[in-house]
Design a protein around this motif. Structure first.
Motif, PDB file in Angstrom:
ATOM      1  N   ASP A   1       0.923  -1.222   0.091  1.00 35.71           N
ATOM      2  CA  ASP A   1       0.086  -0.276  -0.020  1.00 35.71           C
ATOM      3  C   ASP A   1       0.809   1.150   0.056  1.00 35.71           C
ATOM      4  O   ASP A   1       0.455   2.426  -0.711  1.00 35.71           O
ATOM      5  N   LEU A   2       1.844   1.613   0.632  1.00 43.79           N
ATOM      6  CA  LEU A   2       2.854   2.431   0.829  1.00 43.79           C
ATOM      7  C   LEU A   2       3.716   2.600  -0.410  1.00 43.79           C
ATOM      8  O   LEU A   2       3.763   3.658  -1.176  1.00 43.79           O
ATOM      9  N   ASP A   3       3.849   1.461  -1.443  1.00 43.36           N
ATOM     10  CA  ASP A   3       4.531   1.755  -2.611  1.00 43.36           C
ATOM     11  C   ASP A   3       3.435   2.336  -3.617  1.00 43.36           C
ATOM     12  O   ASP A   3       3.868   3.140  -4.368  1.00 43.36           O
ATOM     13  N   ARG A   4       2.316   1.620  -3.512  1.00 45.31           N
ATOM     14  CA  ARG A   4       1.004   2.274  -4.203  1.00 45.31           C
ATOM     15  C   ARG A   4       1.002   3.770  -3.976  1.00 45.31           C
ATOM     16  O   ARG A   4       0.742   4.718  -4.983  1.00 45.31           O
ATOM     17  N   PHE A   5       0.896   4.256  -2.757  1.00 43.34           N
ATOM     18  CA  PHE A   5       0.566   5.553  -2.317  1.00 43.34           C
ATOM     19  C   PHE A   5       1.857   6.537  -2.893  1.00 43.34           C
ATOM     20  O   PHE A   5       1.724   7.577  -3.210  1.00 43.34           O
ATOM     21  N   ASP A   6       3.010   5.929  -2.886  1.00 41.67           N
ATOM     22  CA  ASP A   6       4.211   6.752  -3.271  1.00 41.67           C
ATOM     23  C   ASP A   6       4.011   6.977  -4.793  1.00 41.67           C
ATOM     24  O   ASP A   6       4.325   8.008  -5.166  1.00 41.67           O
ATOM     25  N   GLN A   7       3.792   5.967  -5.531  1.00 38.31           N
ATOM     26  CA  GLN A   7       3.378   6.079  -6.983  1.00 38.31           C
ATOM     27  C   GLN A   7       2.229   7.181  -7.106  1.00 38.31           C
ATOM     28  O   GLN A   7       2.390   7.960  -8.016  1.00 38.31           O
ATOM     29  N   LEU A   8       1.342   7.107  -6.543  1.00 43.91           N
ATOM     30  CA  LEU A   8       0.115   8.058  -6.510  1.00 43.91           C
ATOM     31  C   LEU A   8       0.541   9.631  -6.078  1.00 43.91           C
ATOM     32  O   LEU A   8       0.282  10.454  -6.934  1.00 43.91           O
ATOM     33  N   LEU A   9       1.329   9.499  -5.124  1.00 46.93           N
ATOM     34  CA  LEU A   9       1.913  10.930  -4.883  1.00 46.93           C
ATOM     35  C   LEU A   9       3.030  11.466  -6.019  1.00 46.93           C
ATOM     36  O   LEU A   9       2.833  12.729  -6.230  1.00 46.93           O
ATOM     37  N   GLY A  10       3.675  10.516  -6.356  1.00 41.74           N
ATOM     38  CA  GLY A  10       4.456  10.915  -7.481  1.00 41.74           C
ATOM     39  C   GLY A  10       3.666  11.552  -8.887  1.00 41.74           C
ATOM     40  O   GLY A  10       4.033  12.465  -9.444  1.00 41.74           O
ATOM     41  N   SER A  11       2.471  10.693  -9.123  1.00 41.40           N
ATOM     42  CA  SER A  11       1.776  11.177 -10.019  1.00 41.40           C
ATOM     43  C   SER A  11       0.880  12.425  -9.797  1.00 41.40           C
ATOM     44  O   SER A  11       1.034  13.386 -10.879  1.00 41.40           O
ATOM     45  N   ALA A  12       0.675  12.732  -8.571  1.00 42.65           N
ATOM     46  CA  ALA A  12      -0.045  13.885  -8.415  1.00 42.65           C
ATOM     47  C   ALA A  12       0.820  15.091  -8.174  1.00 42.65           C
ATOM     48  O   ALA A  12       0.605  16.150  -8.686  1.00 42.65           O
TER      49      ALA A  12
END
Length: 119
Positions: free
Chosen positions: A64-75
């Motif tokens: 979940d943290l990896d996905r959140f990190d990717q989402l944050l990078g996209s944002a």
């Protein structure tokens, strides 16, 4: 029986009693060690599923943290793109908008002056 022989017999009896007491103490220590081993085995059996569940939870949290990190990078990338687009739009449209507003304002003033003169 002489005093020396009596002392030897008494010492032998005392050593035998001491040895018997030592055997009893060692037997109790052996029993306590066995009980402790059984309790430790039971504890391992009880905690093994909990540890496996904990590992699964940690792995899920890491995913979940990896996905959140990717989402944050996209944002962040989207935010940078929007900022760039906003800057370009402001630069491209600010001069024509200012000129249009100035033209409308000047036309409005001219029209009001013409109306006053026409009266």
């Amino acid at each position: 029986m002489t005093a020396g022989e009596l002392a030897v017999v008494l010492a032998t009896v005392l050593c035998a009693l001491g040895f018997a007491a030592l055997v009893v103490v060692l037997w109790r220590v052996l029993q306590a060690t066995r009980e402790l081993g059984e309790q430790l085995a039971q504890l391992r059996r009880d905690t093994q599923p909990l540890l496996e569940e904990l590992r699964a939870s940690v792995d899920g949290a890491r995913d979940d943290l990896d996905r959140f990190d990717q989402l944050l990078g996209s944002a962040e990338a989207i935010s940078a793109s929007v900022n760039g687009a906003t800057r370009v739009t402001r630069i491209a449209l600010s001069a024509p908008v200012i000129k249009t507003v100035a033209l409308a304002s000047g036309t409005s003033r001219a029209a009001s002056r013409l109306r006053r003169r026409a009266r």
